[in-house]
Design an enzyme around this catalytic site. Structure first.
Site, PDB file in Angstrom:
ATOM      1  N   LYS A 159      11.308  14.062  17.284  1.00 37.16           N
ATOM      2  CA  LYS A 159      11.393  12.772  16.583  1.00 37.16           C
ATOM      3  C   LYS A 159      12.213  12.892  15.302  1.00 37.16           C
ATOM      4  O   LYS A 159      13.068  12.058  15.009  1.00 37.16           O
ATOM      5  CB  LYS A 159       9.988  12.257  16.249  1.00 37.16           C
ATOM      6  CG  LYS A 159       9.111  11.959  17.438  1.00 37.16           C
ATOM      7  CD  LYS A 159       7.800  11.325  17.028  1.00 37.16           C
ATOM      8  CE  LYS A 159       6.924  12.219  16.192  1.00 37.16           C
ATOM      9  NZ  LYS A 159       6.462  13.422  16.925  1.00 37.16           N
TER      10      LYS A 159
ATOM     11  N   ARG B 177       0.293   6.450  14.234  1.00 36.55           N
ATOM     12  CA  ARG B 177      -0.217   7.386  15.228  1.00 36.55           C
ATOM     13  C   ARG B 177      -1.520   6.906  15.864  1.00 36.55           C
ATOM     14  O   ARG B 177      -2.004   7.524  16.800  1.00 36.55           O
ATOM     15  CB  ARG B 177      -0.444   8.762  14.591  1.00 36.55           C
ATOM     16  CG  ARG B 177       0.858   9.500  14.303  1.00 36.55           C
ATOM     17  CD  ARG B 177       0.585  10.924  13.900  1.00 36.55           C
ATOM     18  NE  ARG B 177       1.824  11.695  13.763  1.00 36.55           N
ATOM     19  CZ  ARG B 177       1.866  12.976  13.456  1.00 36.55           C
ATOM     20  NH1 ARG B 177       0.736  13.640  13.258  1.00 36.55           N
ATOM     21  NH2 ARG B 177       3.013  13.606  13.347  1.00 36.55           N
TER      22      ARG B 177
ATOM     23  N   ARG C   7       9.985  27.203  16.936  1.00 37.18           N
ATOM     24  CA  ARG C   7      10.468  26.659  15.667  1.00 37.18           C
ATOM     25  C   ARG C   7      10.427  27.699  14.552  1.00 37.18           C
ATOM     26  O   ARG C   7       9.463  28.447  14.420  1.00 37.18           O
ATOM     27  CB  ARG C   7       9.643  25.431  15.257  1.00 37.18           C
ATOM     28  CG  ARG C   7       9.881  24.245  16.154  1.00 37.18           C
ATOM     29  CD  ARG C   7       9.322  22.963  15.598  1.00 37.18           C
ATOM     30  NE  ARG C   7       7.860  22.950  15.496  1.00 37.18           N
ATOM     31  CZ  ARG C   7       7.151  21.837  15.333  1.00 37.18           C
ATOM     32  NH1 ARG C   7       7.763  20.672  15.239  1.00 37.18           N
ATOM     33  NH2 ARG C   7       5.840  21.886  15.252  1.00 37.18           N
TER      34      ARG C   7
ATOM     35  N   ARG D 257       6.001  28.200  11.017  1.00 36.58           N
ATOM     36  CA  ARG D 257       5.001  27.322  10.437  1.00 36.58           C
ATOM     37  C   ARG D 257       3.600  27.805  10.825  1.00 36.58           C
ATOM     38  O   ARG D 257       3.369  28.232  11.952  1.00 36.58           O
ATOM     39  CB  ARG D 257       5.200  25.880  10.919  1.00 36.58           C
ATOM     40  CG  ARG D 257       6.271  25.142  10.158  1.00 36.58           C
ATOM     41  CD  ARG D 257       6.609  23.803  10.737  1.00 36.58           C
ATOM     42  NE  ARG D 257       5.459  23.046  11.243  1.00 36.58           N
ATOM     43  CZ  ARG D 257       5.559  21.786  11.697  1.00 36.58           C
ATOM     44  NH1 ARG D 257       6.729  21.185  11.701  1.00 36.58           N
ATOM     45  NH2 ARG D 257       4.501  21.165  12.143  1.00 36.58           N
TER      46      ARG D 257
END
Length: 270
Positions: free
Chosen positions: A49, A126, A160, A204
């Protein structure tokens, strides 16, 4: 109880772009800059997104507001809210409506003060409650629902990486999968860092397999109904990502009927 300030309500009520025109017109660059679009990006965590919203933000000249970025800014601020958010994020839980709306309210107030027009929201709403709050104060033109098969989503999230020095986002996963029919191929090459960032990559804290799967489970339970909310209102554009960014970006622009002169120049020069 959540209270929206007058400044925020004014920001959300800026005049919406005609929905049919968003699909019927070509949007040349740079004439498209500053378009008063009010769009929302939906999709599972890790679907991309932020990547596509940021590209459209630059192309159309409107701010890209990602609630995930707002949360991470709070986490790095070490303020009173940071400790509460650490526990929520590390467990893959959904942040409460009250916290998200408060962060978003402050971001919109700051944008209004700078003269921003329109927006592309990423990560909000959301929940049905968030969608209903948003519905009460503005007319969203278009909701783009990005879709990607779950095994590819998990691989993307686990791949990621972020450069601890410059903050650049990269992905070391190379996704090469056959479709359910055994013939269709989905290929997403890795997005590797430049040499000077290679030794500074970090993962992360919430990008572990257990946390990613928990986030996907929560998404399907709480956020999927938001898709139906906008589908019933005729504002939902379903978009299945066919592959990596170059292929998907071009097809997304076609689905939105948007013309990108810069991309055409790159293709001609290739």
């Amino acid at each position: 109880m959540v209270v929206w300030t007058r400044a925020v309500v004014r920001t959300w009520r800026c005049r919406p772009t005609n929905f049919s025109r968003a699909f019927s017109e070509k949007l040349p660059t740079p004439e498209a800059k500053g378009r008063n679009v009010q769009w929302v990006f939906l999709g599972c965590p890790g679907v991309g997104k932020g990547t596509y919203a940021a590209r459209l933000s630059k192309l159309l000249g409107v701010p890209h507001i990602a609630t995930g970025d707002l949360v991470r800014q709070q986490l790095s601020s070490h303020g009173p809210l940071a400790l509460k958010l650490v526990d929520i994020v590390s467990q893959g839980q959904l942040i409460s409506d009250e916290i998200v709306i408060d962060l978003l309210s402050k971001r919109l107030e700051a944008g209004e003060a700078k003269g921003e027009i329109g927006f592309i929201l990423d990560g909000f709403p959301r929940t049905i409650r968030q969608a209903e709050i948003l519905e009460g104060v503005t007319d969203i033109d278009l909701v783009i629902n990005l879709k990607l098969r779950e095994d590819a989503l998990i691989a993307k999230c686990l791949g990621r990486r972020t450069c601890s020095e410059c903050g650049g986002n990269y992905n070391v996963a190379c996704i090469d999968m056959k479709g359910d029919d055994g013939e269709t191929r989905m290929y997403m090459p890795p997005l590797l860092p430049p040499p000077h960032c290679e030794t500074k990559l970090i993962t992360r804290s919430d990008d572990t397999e257990n946390v990613v799967k928990e986030r996907l489970r929560i998404y399907h339970e709480t956020s999927k109904p938001v898709e139906d909310f906008y589908r019933k209102r005729g504002k939902l554009l379903e978009f299945d990502l066919p592959g990596g960014i170059p292929e998907s970006w071009q097809k997304l622009l076609q689905a939105l009927n948007i013309y990108d002169d810069d991309e055409d120049k790159k293709s001609a020069a290739a």
